[in-house]
Every structure is written in C-alpha cells, then in structure tokens.
Design an enzyme around this catalytic site. Structure first.
Site, mmCIF file in Angstrom:
data_model
loop_
_atom_site.group_PDB
_atom_site.id
_atom_site.type_symbol
_atom_site.label_atom_id
_atom_site.label_comp_id
_atom_site.label_asym_id
_atom_site.label_seq_id
_atom_site.Cartn_x
_atom_site.Cartn_y
_atom_site.Cartn_z
ATOM 1 N N LEU A 1 0.957 -1.179 0.195
ATOM 2 C CA LEU A 1 0.048 -0.046 0.100
ATOM 3 C C LEU A 1 0.901 1.048 0.076
ATOM 4 C CD1 LEU A 1 -2.669 -0.834 2.928
ATOM 5 C CD2 LEU A 1 -2.999 -1.005 0.138
ATOM 6 N N ASP A 2 0.531 2.210 -0.511
ATOM 7 C CA ASP A 2 1.335 3.466 -0.886
ATOM 8 C C ASP A 2 1.577 4.068 0.847
ATOM 9 O OD1 ASP A 2 1.192 3.461 -3.442
ATOM 10 O OD2 ASP A 2 -0.516 4.647 -3.622
ATOM 11 N N LYS A 3 2.366 4.840 1.034
ATOM 12 C CA LYS A 3 2.792 5.215 2.245
ATOM 13 C C LYS A 3 1.502 5.896 3.001
ATOM 14 C CE LYS A 3 5.556 9.167 4.303
ATOM 15 N NZ LYS A 3 6.500 10.201 4.007
ATOM 16 N N ARG B 1 -5.256 5.721 -7.875
ATOM 17 C CA ARG B 1 -5.255 7.058 -7.829
ATOM 18 C C ARG B 1 -5.114 7.612 -9.339
ATOM 19 N NH1 ARG B 1 0.005 7.520 -4.309
ATOM 20 N NH2 ARG B 1 -0.247 9.795 -4.856
#
Length: 318
Positions: free
Chosen positions: A137-139, A237
């Site tokens: 998962l992104d930060k 996104r």
C-alpha cells in the site's frame, strides 16, 4: 534460527526424459520454480544424493531430496514498530496499516518501515523474500495487508495475486460528483517524464483494470467503493484522475487543492487539513495457504477519513 527445509520425493516413471527443474516444480509445488532452480544450482536439491543441473534429464524412479537452511534475503534492521494485527496464525499475518508508514525500505526510507517492524516481530521472516510482504500500500494509504510467515505461504499468496483470486476492496473519496459506477480498463506504466509517477499508457503499458461503485454523492465529492482486478502501482489514484475524479488530498495526481464554492467553512478547513490521498483498503479476501479455505477481513476507515466524511455530510445538509 529457522528450521531447515527437508523434502523428499520419488520421480514418477512416466516423467522419464523430463528436465530436473520441471519435475521438481511438480513434486515440490509449494515453492516457486525459480527458487527450486536456485536450490539445484546451490547443491541443496539433489538427485539420488548427486548434484545435477536444472536442465538435466531424468530417467524416472530417482529420489529428489531438498535440505536447505534459509538465509536472510536482505540486510535489514529490526525495529520495534507497533503493528495493528487483525489476524495471525502460523502461516499468515493480516495487519491494518496506518497512514505515514512506508511498506518497504528504499532510497530515503531505509528505516521506520513496515518491513523493519515485521522482522522485529517475526525474526524468521528475514529469510523470506521482502520479509513476507507480497503486496504493498502507498505510504499514505491505510488498511489491510497480508504478510506470509513461511516460504510455502509466500508462494501461495504470490500465485493467488498473479491469478487474481485475491479480493481487494477499497474506499475512496473523489473530487467532483460521479453519475454512477463503472470500470476503468486502461494500461499503465512509468510516467515518461516523471519517473516517480505512473500514468495511463495506451501503448506499451501493463494491463490495469479498476472497478468502482458509488456509495454516496455529495455536492462536490463522491464516496466510492473500488475493487482491483490488477494491482499496478498507484492504480486507483491514476485511474480515478484519468477519468476526471482524482482522490481528495492526492497532490501527485489531483493537482492543487480545490475548495468547492458555497461549502461550509468547516468543510474547507477539513479539506485543507487532509494531507494524504483519501484511500483506504477496507476489505481483503484470500484462500488460506494451508487450509485452502476462503477467508475475509474488513476494517473501518481511520479517524481522518471518517472526519472528512462527516464534514461532507454536514456540508450536504447545510
């Protein structure tokens, strides 16, 4: 120290004439073919006690043996980082990742990552690729992640991700008002000018498919549910921005902050204070690597996400 892996199997007579690495992949299918080839080359997988090459042909009837002690896959420092554990058994670990936590060490983030925390909590995981992390998962994206606690589980989860049998459902809040749900089927790749970004690339990109449904519309935003068919970097996104509905707080793909005209001061303040993409991995489903049973977990969005929804609700009523 992890116990060594010890395996033994007889080559079926009907596999006479087949390559060693092909037969090994069939007999020891809990492990990837590339890892088995590595063990053959390293002398950890023997044929009747003798060293062979991966491409050597077998006669049938031989005994294949594996005896290998796993070694660390990288030079990582264990760190005592609190993990929000949703589920754990001897094969897998499911965690609820908070915002601001980088998943894997990289340039500029060699410490303080989920991986550092994992090898503190599970020291033996340093012997598994990426310490058992099979997806990211992104930060600043929150929510559910599964981690393998053994090579067997790692291979099973990677295979399920490749075969698209892992169910991943997200919640997101977008700018603008959607008329309805749909599917974005647009290939993706590295942005041609900005290497840290991804982009839709009609020619040469990798397949990327995102399904989305409307949960609730607000005067200038939409709360949506998103299911991933593929798992490209930044996929949700990029796809949402591509169709004109970038995620709230996504400075990378959504551009400058937009404050809707006529909204309440409270909503304006909440939007200004929301410093990450409004994206949460809410549900995760998979086949358990050991029991073959389907398992599913669900976690609610964190406080900042819920506060944003509340501000949107209050604004809509006003």
């Amino acid at each position: 120290m992890t116990d060594p892996i010890e395996l033994e199997a007889r080559v079926p007579i009907e596999r006479a004439g087949s390559r060693l690495d092909q037969v090994a992949a069939e007999l020891f299918d809990d492990f990837s073919r590339s890892r088995l080839q590595q063990w053959i080359k390293g002398g950890d997988l023997l044929v009747d006690g003798q060293l062979h090459r991966p491409k050597d042909k077998l006669l049938g009837g031989e005994i294949l043996t594996v005896n290998v002690a796993l070694e660390p896959e990288g030079e990582w420092e264990p760190e005592d980082i609190k993990l929000d554990i949703v589920y754990e058994d001897e094969h897998i670990l499911v965690i609820n990742k908070p915002t601001r936590l980088v998943v894997h060490p990289a340039a500029g983030n060699y410490s303080g990552t989920l991986l550092n925390g994992l090898i503190h909590y599970l020291p033996d995981n340093e012997n598994i690729p990426r310490a058992g992390i099979v997806h990211r998962l992104d930060k600043d994206t929150t929510g559910l992640m599964v981690v393998a606690k053994s090579l067997v589980a790692h291979h099973s989860l990677i295979k399920q991700l490749q075969e698209r049998t892992v169910s991943r459902e997200y919640q997101a809040i977008t700018q603008e008002v959607m008329t309805g749900g749909g599917t974005v089927d647009k290939p993706m790749g590295r942005h041609p000018q900005t290497r840290i970004k991804m982009s839709v690339q009609e020619h040469g990109g990798k397949e990327a498919v995102t399904h989305y449904r409307v949960i609730k519309r607000f005067p200038s935003h939409t709360h949506i549910r998103v299911n991933l068919e593929t798992g490209r970097t930044h996929q949700i996104r990029v796809h949402m921005a591509h169709i004109g509905y970038p995620l709230v707080g996504d400075a990378t793909y959504g551009g400058r902050l937009k404050l809707p005209k006529g909204a309440t001061p409270e909503l304006h303040d909440t939007l200004r204070g929301f410093k990450r993409q409004a994206l949460h991995a809410a549900k995760l489903g998979l086949i358990h690597p050991e029991t073959d049973e389907y398992m599913e977990w669900q976690v609610s969005p964190p406080a900042d996400f819920e506060s944003l929804l509340l501000a949107l609700e209050v604004d809509a009523r006003a």
